[in-house]
Design a protein around this motif. Structure first.
Motif, PDB file in Angstrom:
ATOM      1  N   ILE A  18     -28.255  -7.344 -30.766  1.00 17.26           N
ATOM      2  CA  ILE A  18     -26.902  -7.912 -30.866  1.00 17.26           C
ATOM      3  C   ILE A  18     -26.738  -8.639 -32.202  1.00 17.26           C
ATOM      4  N   ASP A  19     -27.754  -9.412 -32.543  1.00 16.72           N
ATOM      5  CA  ASP A  19     -27.721 -10.150 -33.818  1.00 16.72           C
ATOM      6  C   ASP A  19     -27.583  -9.181 -34.998  1.00 16.72           C
ATOM      7  N   ASP A  20     -28.249  -8.048 -34.899  1.00 17.94           N
ATOM      8  CA  ASP A  20     -28.186  -7.078 -36.004  1.00 17.94           C
ATOM      9  C   ASP A  20     -26.745  -6.624 -36.246  1.00 17.94           C
ATOM     10  N   GLY A  21     -25.991  -6.443 -35.161  1.00 19.63           N
ATOM     11  CA  GLY A  21     -24.592  -6.050 -35.318  1.00 19.63           C
ATOM     12  C   GLY A  21     -23.761  -7.145 -35.977  1.00 19.63           C
ATOM     13  N   LEU A  22     -24.025  -8.393 -35.604  1.00 14.59           N
ATOM     14  CA  LEU A  22     -23.291  -9.503 -36.228  1.00 14.59           C
ATOM     15  C   LEU A  22     -23.653  -9.598 -37.706  1.00 14.59           C
ATOM     16  N   ARG A  23     -24.925  -9.442 -37.987  1.00 16.57           N
ATOM     17  CA  ARG A  23     -25.370  -9.463 -39.377  1.00 16.57           C
ATOM     18  C   ARG A  23     -24.627  -8.399 -40.188  1.00 16.57           C
ATOM     19  N   GLN A  24     -24.355  -7.265 -39.557  1.00 18.75           N
ATOM     20  CA  GLN A  24     -23.667  -6.178 -40.252  1.00 18.75           C
ATOM     21  C   GLN A  24     -22.150  -6.343 -40.249  1.00 18.75           C
ATOM     22  N   GLY A  25     -21.674  -7.488 -39.810  1.00 11.69           N
ATOM     23  CA  GLY A  25     -20.257  -7.781 -39.950  1.00 11.69           C
ATOM     24  C   GLY A  25     -19.423  -7.564 -38.704  1.00 11.69           C
ATOM     25  N   ALA A  26     -20.057  -7.364 -37.551  1.00 12.95           N
ATOM     26  CA  ALA A  26     -19.284  -7.202 -36.311  1.00 12.95           C
ATOM     27  C   ALA A  26     -18.401  -8.421 -36.074  1.00 12.95           C
ATOM     28  N   LEU A  27     -17.284  -8.189 -35.385  1.00  8.14           N
ATOM     29  CA  LEU A  27     -16.282  -9.238 -35.216  1.00  8.14           C
ATOM     30  C   LEU A  27     -16.715 -10.315 -34.227  1.00  8.14           C
ATOM     31  N   GLY A  28     -17.680  -9.994 -33.407  1.00 10.00           N
ATOM     32  CA  GLY A  28     -18.162 -10.945 -32.414  1.00 10.00           C
ATOM     33  C   GLY A  28     -19.103 -10.184 -31.495  1.00 10.00           C
ATOM     34  N   ILE A  29     -19.275 -10.723 -30.285  1.00 10.80           N
ATOM     35  CA  ILE A  29     -20.109 -10.049 -29.295  1.00 10.80           C
ATOM     36  C   ILE A  29     -19.196  -9.505 -28.214  1.00 10.80           C
ATOM     37  N   ALA A  30     -19.437  -8.254 -27.834  1.00 11.54           N
ATOM     38  CA  ALA A  30     -18.703  -7.631 -26.747  1.00 11.54           C
ATOM     39  C   ALA A  30     -19.621  -7.604 -25.536  1.00 11.54           C
ATOM     40  N   SER A  31     -19.147  -8.149 -24.423  1.00 10.57           N
ATOM     41  CA  SER A  31     -20.009  -8.157 -23.242  1.00 10.57           C
ATOM     42  C   SER A  31     -19.269  -7.658 -22.011  1.00 10.57           C
ATOM     43  N   THR A  32     -19.850  -6.667 -21.352  1.00 11.60           N
ATOM     44  CA  THR A  32     -19.310  -6.175 -20.089  1.00 11.60           C
ATOM     45  C   THR A  32     -20.151  -6.723 -18.936  1.00 11.60           C
ATOM     46  N   VAL A  33     -20.431  -8.019 -18.984  1.00  6.80           N
ATOM     47  CA  VAL A  33     -21.347  -8.604 -17.994  1.00  6.80           C
ATOM     48  C   VAL A  33     -20.846  -8.428 -16.561  1.00  6.80           C
ATOM     49  N   GLY A  34     -19.537  -8.217 -16.385  1.00  5.87           N
ATOM     50  CA  GLY A  34     -19.007  -7.938 -15.044  1.00  5.87           C
ATOM     51  C   GLY A  34     -19.584  -6.664 -14.436  1.00  5.87           C
ATOM     52  N   TYR A  35     -20.183  -5.837 -15.268  1.00  3.77           N
ATOM     53  CA  TYR A  35     -20.842  -4.616 -14.798  1.00  3.77           C
ATOM     54  C   TYR A  35     -22.349  -4.795 -14.657  1.00  3.77           C
ATOM     55  N   ILE A  36     -22.843  -5.967 -15.002  1.00  3.38           N
ATOM     56  CA  ILE A  36     -24.286  -6.125 -15.173  1.00  3.38           C
ATOM     57  C   ILE A  36     -24.824  -7.254 -14.305  1.00  3.38           C
ATOM     58  N   PRO A  37     -24.918  -7.038 -12.985  1.00  2.00           N
ATOM     59  CA  PRO A  37     -25.434  -8.116 -12.142  1.00  2.00           C
ATOM     60  C   PRO A  37     -26.844  -8.544 -12.516  1.00  2.00           C
ATOM     61  N   GLY A  38     -27.605  -7.664 -13.187  1.00  2.00           N
ATOM     62  CA  GLY A  38     -28.963  -8.040 -13.594  1.00  2.00           C
ATOM     63  C   GLY A  38     -29.008  -9.047 -14.723  1.00  2.00           C
ATOM     64  N   ALA A  39     -27.884  -9.257 -15.384  1.00  3.44           N
ATOM     65  CA  ALA A  39     -27.858 -10.263 -16.456  1.00  3.44           C
ATOM     66  C   ALA A  39     -27.748 -11.633 -15.825  1.00  3.44           C
ATOM     67  N   THR A  40     -28.759 -12.434 -15.974  1.00  2.00           N
ATOM     68  CA  THR A  40     -28.726 -13.772 -15.377  1.00  2.00           C
ATOM     69  C   THR A  40     -27.756 -14.659 -16.146  1.00  2.00           C
ATOM     70  N   ALA A  41     -27.444 -15.787 -15.518  1.00  2.00           N
ATOM     71  CA  ALA A  41     -26.600 -16.763 -16.207  1.00  2.00           C
ATOM     72  C   ALA A  41     -27.258 -17.172 -17.525  1.00  2.00           C
ATOM     73  N   ARG A  42     -28.567 -17.261 -17.509  1.00  2.00           N
ATOM     74  CA  ARG A  42     -29.270 -17.634 -18.729  1.00  2.00           C
ATOM     75  C   ARG A  42     -29.117 -16.555 -19.799  1.00  2.00           C
ATOM     76  N   GLU A  43     -29.179 -15.318 -19.373  1.00  2.00           N
ATOM     77  CA  GLU A  43     -29.007 -14.244 -20.362  1.00  2.00           C
ATOM     78  C   GLU A  43     -27.651 -14.376 -21.049  1.00  2.00           C
ATOM     79  N   MET A  44     -26.619 -14.599 -20.245  1.00  2.00           N
ATOM     80  CA  MET A  44     -25.280 -14.679 -20.826  1.00  2.00           C
ATOM     81  C   MET A  44     -25.174 -15.859 -21.786  1.00  2.00           C
ATOM     82  N   PHE A  45     -25.804 -16.975 -21.404  1.00  2.00           N
ATOM     83  CA  PHE A  45     -25.807 -18.153 -22.270  1.00  2.00           C
ATOM     84  C   PHE A  45     -26.474 -17.828 -23.610  1.00  2.00           C
ATOM     85  N   GLU A  46     -27.601 -17.116 -23.535  1.00  2.00           N
ATOM     86  CA  GLU A  46     -28.334 -16.786 -24.772  1.00  2.00           C
ATOM     87  C   GLU A  46     -27.551 -15.774 -25.622  1.00  2.00           C
TER      88      GLU A  46
END
Ligand SMILES: [Zn+2]
Length: 537
Positions: free
Chosen positions: A189-217
């Motif tokens: 994800i950081d690599d995309g930001l480094r390359q000028g991405a506008l921000g982070i895109a997250s479809t966490v609503g599809y990803i129950p395996g992503a813990t609250a901590r993951e989303m925070f990080e």
């Protein structure tokens, strides 16, 4: 609806748009005569002539002016070009339909692109795009890469990879990350930001395996750059309690991290903005969403048992218009898990009220067509020959214009939500290209949408989803006419990148202990004088 993306933008940054001095007189590239000029930032609303030169709006005047190309806009509204922040179908034919809908900038801030290929994604568009283009660094693609071990070639953007990635297995959404997996995702994800991405895109609503901590990080990586995280919220669709909880998670993270983000929990957002936080929500004017059939929230235990829906009334095949039943749902899920479905979930009667909400952003959530990625239609494919899809991809902005007329929503509100609001929020993250768009003012970039307020309307429906909007006869992108007398001009590609400058090194620092499977921010002591149990996960 109230869609399920959440964003945040850098706290307290106030962008000042850079204006160049207006031209004193004539010799313009394009002149727009006698139009009703509307500018949401200043509230200006009056008949003027507009002179465009060198890609900028160089003069707005009531004096007669002349230029190489003259457009008579008598009876028409001259508005800032529409900015779509939730646009997945980043391909020539998708942009062509968007132009008919008044869009001059289309960005995918919800799904984004695979981080390591963000630069390549921009290169792919350079000199070839009819609209301004931009993307974020995708959480889902980083997760798919790490959990499914797909080769980089299979991971690019939503038009290409949502279908391929989502069909590749279940670990991308079910598996809880280990320390190594989590760090690797964040690095991608950081690599995309480094390359000028506008921000982070997250479809966490599809990803129950992503813990609250993951989303925070994940949001923390965005915060290191001061860029927004746009989120399809957890628990969405959900209940009246769980959906807002999904928004609260992202907003609380955003504010704790001083990072930018969005979702429409309207009052929460308005109050946070009043305190100086750059948070916002987006809506679109439809009662149904569209997604892939393997969305975890569409499983019977959630969709039917928890939320009380019936597949027979709520889950539609966009190709045929037929509704699903449980047996067909199970069969298609097993055979083709990335099949696209239309899912009815919102109250259509509430849509005009959503259009009235202060500070919202209209966005289409335009998805790639429900077909194989190597068999995509070209720019020349007639609209009628495109496979059917959700009407939002062709008609979002036309629908908002029509509803405004039918329900007496002020036109300035609709134009602000279509253009200026997104430019303001994104410009406040430091994105220079958005400080000079979304405004119909001298010195601003000449992204201009010229519409007929009496007739502008959508024509796309759930059964004929690719019919273009009408009543938007002219669209200029960077001062170049791209839609002329309601025709999209072939091979006219003035679109510019909407992007941050690339940097030499990323900003992510790997985590040194395993937080991925741990309770989120569990306090060692109580809170507010009470012992707060953290509960089981
Ligand atoms: Zn989306």
């Amino acid at each position: 609806m109230v869609k399920n993306i959440l964003w945040t933008a850098l706290l307290g940054t106030v962008a000042v748009a850079g204006c160049s001095a207006p031209e004193a007189s004539g010799d313009f590239d394009v002149v727009i005569l006698n139009g009703r000029v509307m500018d949401p930032e200043t509230g200006f609303d009056g008949e003027r002539n507009v002179g465009v030169k060198g890609g900028r709006i160089s003069l707005i005047t009531d004096e007669p002016i002349e230029g190489a190309r003259m457009i008579d806009a008598s009876g028409l509204v001259v508005a800032p070009g529409f900015i779509d922040t939730h646009f997945h179908w980043t391909r020539p034919i998708g942009y062509k339909l968007a132009l008919r809908d008044g869009v001059t900038t289309a960005m995918d801030l919800e799904a984004g692109a695979y981080g390591p290929r963000v630069g390549e994604w921009y290169d792919m568009h350079a000199g070839r795009s009819q609209v301004n283009y931009g993307t974020s660094s995708g959480h889902e693609f980083a997760r798919t890469k790490v959990m499914q071990e797909l080769p980089d070639e299979d991971l690019l953007d939503a038009s290409y990879s949502v279908v391929r990635g989502r069909a590749s297995g279940t670990a991308w959404f079910e598996k809880v990350a280990t320390l190594e997996e989590g760090n690797e995702m964040l690095r991608l994800i950081d690599d995309g930001l480094r390359q000028g991405a506008l921000g982070i895109a997250s479809t966490v609503g599809y990803i129950p395996g992503a813990t609250a901590r993951e989303m925070f990080e994940v949001q923390k990586v965005g915060a290191a750059y001061g860029r927004p995280t746009a989120v399809h919220l957890r628990y969405t669709p959900g209940t009246v309690t769980t959906e807002p909880n999904g928004a609260q998670e992202i907003l609380a993270n955003a504010i704790a991290l001083g990072a930018p983000g969005w979702q429409l929990v309207q009052e929460l957002l308005v109050r946070m903005r009043e305190q100086g936080h750059n948070v916002w929500g987006e809506i679109y004017p439809y009662a149904a969403g569209m997604t892939t059939i393997n969305a975890a929230f569409a499983r019977p235990e959630n969709w039917v048992e928890t939320l009380g829906n019936r597949y027979e009334e709520t889950m539609q095949d966009p190709a045929t218009g037929d509704f699903y039943d449980l047996e067909r749902y199970r069969r298609v899920l097993a055979e083709a898990p990335a099949t696209q479905i239309v899912l009815y979930k919102m109250d259509p009667g509430a849509i005009p009220d959503w259009c009235r909400l202060p500070g919202v952003v209209f966005a289409s959530d335009a998805m790639m067509l429900p077909m194989a990625w190597d068999d995509e239609p070209t720019w020349d494919t007639p609209y009628d020959d495109l496979p059917n899809t959700h009407p939002r991809l062709a008609g979002t902005h036309g629908t908002c214009l029509r509803l405004a007329r039918e329900h007496d929503v002020p036109l300035m509100q609709i134009i602000a939500a279509s253009s200026y609001n997104a430019a303001k929020y994104l410009g406040d993250t430091g994105l220079e290209s958005m400080k000079v768009r979304g405004r119909l003012q001298e010195g601003m970039v000449a992204d201009i949408t010229i519409l007929d307020p009496a007739t502008a309307r959508d024509n796309s429906t759930y059964l004929e989803g690719t019919r273009p909007t009408t009543g938007i006869p002219y669209v200029l992108v960077n001062g170049t006419v791209v839609v002329d007398d309601s025709e999209v001009l072939r091979d006219v590609t003035p679109g510019q990148p909407i992007r941050f400058p690339a940097e030499d090194a990323g900003r992510f620092e790997p985590l040194s202990f395993d937080v991925w499977d741990a309770r989120f921010l569990a306090a060692p002591t109580g809170f507010g004088g009470l012992d707060v149990p953290t509960g089981g996960r």
